[in-house]
Design a protein around this motif. Structure first.
Motif, PDB file in Angstrom:
ATOM      1  N   TYR A   1       0.892  -1.335  -0.027  1.00  0.00           N
ATOM      2  CA  TYR A   1       0.051   0.028   0.093  1.00  0.00           C
ATOM      3  C   TYR A   1       0.915   1.316  -0.011  1.00  0.00           C
ATOM      4  O   TYR A   1       1.923   1.370   0.317  1.00  0.00           O
TER       5      TYR A   1
ATOM      6  N   VAL B   1      -6.971  -0.806   6.019  1.00  0.00           N
ATOM      7  CA  VAL B   1      -6.589  -0.608   4.514  1.00  0.00           C
ATOM      8  C   VAL B   1      -7.870  -1.551   3.696  1.00  0.00           C
ATOM      9  O   VAL B   1      -8.648  -2.136   4.544  1.00  0.00           O
TER      10      VAL B   1
ATOM     11  N   LEU C   1      -3.105   3.522   2.097  1.00  0.00           N
ATOM     12  CA  LEU C   1      -3.213   3.236   3.540  1.00  0.00           C
ATOM     13  C   LEU C   1      -4.780   4.113   3.864  1.00  0.00           C
ATOM     14  O   LEU C   1      -4.694   5.251   3.684  1.00  0.00           O
TER      15      LEU C   1
END
Length: 579
Positions: free
Chosen positions: A22, A40, A67
């Motif tokens: 991410y 997430v 995120l």
């Protein structure tokens, strides 16, 4: 291409063992670290997880999601690595361990570490001196008598710096933490003081504290390592003793295990340190062995030696690990055993009007199906029946501590108490602890039965105190020469350990081997996929369970890790304590 830093996240989802990459949003800057808890987007919903790596090189041509949220501090990098090891060792998922290693509430930042004052003095007691000497070894086992105070050991460890101290119960952890605070030690009681421990303090707690962060760790102590409370009952069935030992090894600090009756696993792991014979004998109470072979069988579980103690003015705690009024019944008229008409198992008598099956739970009135009689005799009395008999015998109220009463932590209000082994944890103190039928423990169909019986005797010894206080433990048995009985009688646990180790080696049980129990609806498919690896034995099925036996834990862990888990509910219990 990624437009910012990339981190790798392990989702907090039991069914997912993969990690995902991410982007770190610009709003978080350099705030995100390894171990932090985040939220997430995954499979159309938001889930929690842990950052397990930073500075990740993003995969080419993949558009990464950012995120969703930063949720606070979490496990330290060394605990993340330890979770990977534990997942291999106990056939689990790293997320299971990271969940235990995370704080209960959001921790946005760590407090400033408290300035360390003068190191506390090592207590000038036998336990303190022995602990200080034992901590000179990387791996040591201190055979501490039941009457000794484990806080002396914790103080010896805290004298070296910030220590991790694991206790089997919250009550014991609280007592040790209180003693350390009074000595001027900065203490973090886990899990409440998670952040303070991570900043730098001596951490004290129960099993879960094996995963607590400790800033500047210098020593690890496990109190009563033999206690089954140190092992997680749900899969993965990790043991705090083994986690603590591995953690100390990785940190390069000494690990000290204490116990009045060290387990065979502990004895094979580290250097044994013992008190003098005089100190060890003084730390055990007087043990009276009542040979039930020489007693009148009509007296049942209440022979004359016990009756004299019950009728005295001493506080007596009677222990019998059989709940209800009776655990085995026979018709008083025809002699037929009382069995369930549905499944054939034996029935118990929870109250005056009911018979209940121990297997399927079916209930019926107190009537013999063979002859129609309505009276049964108890071949194996339960706690409730014994309480009634003792109350009639002593002519005063007798408290029963078993089942829900023991679970609620109710304190006995009478001089005489009857209960299961749970009563040993609830009784504030007693002058006498009497085991009414120790043979039930010695002959239990479990490979650790002898070890568990000796642990019960040690717990009783702690309740009544050492010889100087006049406490007594009464053992009623048909096996007075059994090594467990002799070990308690002579305050010499080595007698039981030597005999038990020979027996385990002969039968192929741990620690001579490593075991895992496989059960659940998907167990058959898992065992079929396991096959027959070289050097590994698969036993079963029995009641829908299989045992997988390997020569050592590394071999067992490798074999279990090589099998893809089938769909469906599956339980893999490594190191099962009660089989």
């Amino acid at each position: 291409m990624a437009a910012g830093p990339v981190v790798r996240v392990l989702p907090d989802e039991p069914a997912i063992a993969k990690t995902f990459d991410y982007l770190v949003p610009e709003s978080l800057g350099d705030q995100v670290r390894v171990g932090d808890r985040v939220r997430v987007a995954l499979a159309g919903r938001r889930v929690g997880g842990w950052v397990v790596a930073t500075g990740v090189e993003p995969p080419p041509g993949v558009a990464l999601r950012p995120l969703a949220r930063w949720s606070g501090r979490g496990p330290t990098p060394d605990l993340i690595a330890l979770a990977d090891w534990a997942a291999w060792r106990w056939a689990g998922r790293p997320a299971s361990f990271l969940r235990t290693a995370s704080p209960e509430r959001v921790v946005a930042g760590l407090p400033a570490a408290r300035p360390r004052g003068p190191a506390p003095a090592v207590p000038d007691t036998a336990a303190g001196r022995l602990a200080a000497a034992a901590l000179g070894h990387d791996r040591s086992v201190l055979r501490l008598p039941p009457a000794a105070d484990p806080a002396d050991v914790a103080l010896a460890a805290a004298a070296r710096g910030n220590a991790l101290v694991l206790c089997p119960t919250a009550a014991r952890a609280g007592a040790v933490a209180g003693r350390l605070r009074r000595a001027g030690v900065a203490v973090a009681l886990h899990p409440r003081d998670w952040a303070a421990g991570a900043a730098g303090a001596t951490v004290v707690g129960t099993r879960a504290a094996a995963w607590a962060p400790v800033g500047g760790l210098t020593a690890v102590v496990v109190v009563d390592e033999h206690d089954e409370a140190h092992q997680q009952t749900q899969a993965p069935t990790w043991h705090a003793r083994d986690v603590a030992a591995e953690r100390a090894r990785r940190a390069g600090v000494p690990c000290l295990l204490t116990s009045p009756v060290p387990s065979l696993e502990a004895l094979g792991w580290g250097t044994l340190v013992t008190p003098t014979r005089a100190d060890e004998r003084a730390g055990w109470p007087i043990v009276d062995v009542v040979d039930m072979r020489r007693q009148d069988p009509h007296t049942g579980l209440l022979p004359p030696p016990l009756v004299r103690l019950l009728r005295s003015d001493r506080r007596v705690l009677c222990v019998l690990n059989r709940t209800g009024r009776a655990r085995l019944l026979a018709c008083a008229a025809c002699g037929e055993l009382a069995r369930c008409e549905r499944c054939g198992a034996n029935v118990t008598q929870p109250d005056e009007a009911t018979l209940a099956c121990v297997r399927c739970g079916a209930e019926r009135p107190v009537v013999c199906p063979h002859c129609g009689a309505g009276r049964f005799k108890a071949l194996r009395q339960g706690v409730s029946r014994v309480r009634d008999e003792i109350e009639a015998l002593v002519g005063e109220p007798v408290t029963e501590l078993s089942g829900p009463a023991a679970e609620r932590g109710e304190r006995p209000a009478s001089r005489v108490v009857v209960g299961t082994e749970a009563a040993l944890h609830q009784a504030a103190g007693a002058d006498v602890v009497a085991f009414l039928d120790l043979d039930q423990e010695l002959l239990a169909p479990r490979y650790r039965a002898a070890e568990q019986a000796l642990a019960l005797l040690a717990l009783a010894a702690r309740v009544v105190g050492g010889k100087a206080g006049g406490g007594r433990v009464v053992v009623q048995t048909h096996l007075p020469r059994h090594e467990v009985v002799q070990a308690a009688l002579h305050a010499d646990p080595a007698r039981a350990a030597a005999a038990e180790l020979d027996r385990r080696r002969l039968l192929g049980f741990p620690p001579a081997t490593a075991l895992a129990e496989v059960s659940g609806p998907a167990a058959g498919a898992f065992v079929a996929a396991l096959g027959a690896p070289l050097g590994v034995e698969v036993l079963g099925p029995a009641d829908g369970r299989w045992l997988v036996r390997a020569p050592d834990h590394a071999s067992l862990a490798d074999v279990l890790a090589a099998v893809d888990r089938p769909a469906g509910r599956l339980r893999v219990a490594v190191d099962p304590p009660r089989i």
